[in-house]
Design an enzyme around this catalytic site. Structure first.
Site, PDB file in Angstrom:
ATOM      1  N   ASP A   6      -7.137   1.920   2.949  1.00 30.88           N
ATOM      2  CA  ASP A   6      -5.685   1.778   3.058  1.00 30.88           C
ATOM      3  C   ASP A   6      -5.033   2.833   2.173  1.00 30.88           C
ATOM      4  O   ASP A   6      -5.201   2.822   0.952  1.00 30.88           O
ATOM      5  CB  ASP A   6      -5.270   0.371   2.621  1.00 30.88           C
ATOM      6  CG  ASP A   6      -3.874   0.001   3.095  1.00 30.88           C
ATOM      7  OD1 ASP A   6      -3.200   0.872   3.679  1.00 30.88           O
ATOM      8  OD2 ASP A   6      -3.462  -1.149   2.878  1.00 30.88           O
ATOM      9  N   ASP A 100      -2.181   4.810   8.526  1.00 29.21           N
ATOM     10  CA  ASP A 100      -2.596   4.816   7.126  1.00 29.21           C
ATOM     11  C   ASP A 100      -3.741   3.870   6.811  1.00 29.21           C
ATOM     12  O   ASP A 100      -3.990   3.591   5.642  1.00 29.21           O
ATOM     13  CB  ASP A 100      -1.411   4.473   6.231  1.00 29.21           C
ATOM     14  CG  ASP A 100      -0.846   3.084   6.499  1.00 29.21           C
ATOM     15  OD1 ASP A 100      -1.167   2.517   7.559  1.00 29.21           O
ATOM     16  OD2 ASP A 100      -0.087   2.579   5.656  1.00 29.21           O
ATOM     17  N   GLU A 101      -4.459   3.373   7.819  1.00 24.39           N
ATOM     18  CA  GLU A 101      -5.558   2.465   7.500  1.00 24.39           C
ATOM     19  C   GLU A 101      -6.639   2.510   8.565  1.00 24.39           C
ATOM     20  O   GLU A 101      -6.396   2.826   9.721  1.00 24.39           O
ATOM     21  CB  GLU A 101      -5.055   1.036   7.313  1.00 24.39           C
ATOM     22  CG  GLU A 101      -4.364   0.446   8.520  1.00 24.39           C
ATOM     23  CD  GLU A 101      -3.916  -0.985   8.291  1.00 24.39           C
ATOM     24  OE1 GLU A 101      -4.688  -1.759   7.673  1.00 24.39           O
ATOM     25  OE2 GLU A 101      -2.812  -1.331   8.728  1.00 24.39           O
TER      26      GLU A 101
END
Length: 367
Positions: A6, A100-101
């Site tokens: 993350d 973003d992950e």
């Protein structure tokens, strides 16, 4: 052994790479319209109570000295591709779940923790960005662990350790337990994951239904059997907009809905996808949200068909109050998902929870 990667305050971090003189200051990425919301806030800004989906006007009141930057999603997507390239260079099984992950399957590594640390270091070295990593026996443990010691965290937990560590946390800590469900749990005296984990399935089924009730207990016990998915197949695609000022009447709303339907069908055409269910979403000025949908016998991405059905649904609903938000959706998708827009974890429909990086005004959101 599953890892969840993350990126820390991703949008803000990207902006700080372009504006290093802002490091250490409260920085907020948000739109500029009167109803804009915060997409991401730096950790300095979060100390003032500013988080994703906070109304931008309220954020300005909470921290007048904060620096506000409009979002640049083209840049964020480009930086995201760079991050995911690094992950795939180090790990074969990678499931991307947002800009973003991502989840990594580390099962085949002899030393999975060392492999994860190499990934973490490589992301920073190659992109200049910092990530937090959680490792566990399943996706749920990994996901919650990655958020436990942000920023720059590295947490490894077994299922039993996760149960113990988060026993005193509210149920809303778990992705998929939204505010409405958390409120209903609280009405039954359940305010922590530890308490929820001990409630018999029969009691939960009585309160929440035969399917959701026991599922909630499994979540509280950090039980999760979801596999790593190398290709995430979007179940639906949507376009919606929040108006700067409320609109009243079909005459004002119909052109907007037709335009959203056209944008949506253009995306579906590029993806080579079609869907059988066409729906609309309407949020009134009192913040009540209403959805209507119709399923057709054959899948379609024809703008004429989607527009016609959406407009018919809108006319049948005939909003009784001014409208704050309007959207259109095509679901039960079929076809090639390779071009599908990646979204974050799909929270329960009733949650009312905004996306991880809630976007402002005219940006598309999951319906």
């Amino acid at each position: 052994m599953i890892a969840h990667v993350d990126m820390d305050a991703f949008y803000v971090s990207v902006e700080l790479m372009r504006r290093p003189e802002l490091r250490g200051r409260p920085v907020v990425v948000a739109g500029t319209g009167p109803r804009a919301v915060v997409t991401t806030a730096s950790y300095e800004a979060r100390r003032f109570g500013i988080f994703s989906a906070t109304p931008a006007e309220r954020a300005r009141r909470l921290c007048p000295e904060a620096v506000f930057i409009p979002p640049d999603f083209d840049e964020y997507r480009a930086r995201s591709r760079g991050v995911m390239e690094v992950l795939r260079e180090h790990v074969e099984q990678v499931e991307v779940v947002g800009l973003d992950e991502a989840y990594l399957d580390l099962t085949e590594f002899e030393r999975p923790k060392a492999a994860a640390r190499r990934v973490k270091a490589a992301v920073h070295e190659r992109t200049g960005l910092i990530c937090s990593i959680g490792i566990g026996p399943n996706k749920l443990v990994a996901k919650v662990s990655s958020d436990a010691e942000k920023p720059d965290g590295f947490v490894v937990l077994s299922r039993e350790m996760a149960c113990e560590r988060f026993a005193g946390s509210p149920p809303g800590l778990i992705p998929g337990i939204g505010p409405k469900t958390a409120t209903r749990l609280e009405q039954h005296g359940i305010t922590t994951l530890g308490v929820l984990a001990e409630v018999p399935d029969e009691r939960l089924a009585e309160w929440f239904g035969a399917r959701l009730g026991p599922h909630l207990r499994r979540l509280a016990r950090f039980e999760d059997e979801r596999p790593i998915e190398l290709v995430r197949k979007a179940k639906s695609e949507s376009r919606e907009t929040t108006f700067d000022y409320d609109l009243r009447g079909l005459e004002a709303l119909e052109p907007v809905l037709a335009s959203l339907a056209e944008q949506l069908c253009q995306t579906l055409a590029r993806q080579g996808r079609r869907g059988r269910t066409i729906g609309i979403k309407i949020r009134l000025d009192d913040f009540s949200t209403h959805t209507r949908a119709r399923t057709r016998p054959a899948p379609t991405a024809d703008v004429a068909v989607v527009s016609a059905v959406a407009l018919e649904l809108l006319r049948e609903f005939d909003p009784p109050r001014p409208v704050r938000l309007l959207g259109v959706r095509v679901a039960a998708l079929q076809g090639d998902p390779s071009g599908a827009t990646l979204r974050g974890d799909e929270a329960e429909e009733e949650s009312g929870r905004p996306p991880r990086d809630a976007t402002a005004g005219q940006l598309e959101l999951a319906m």
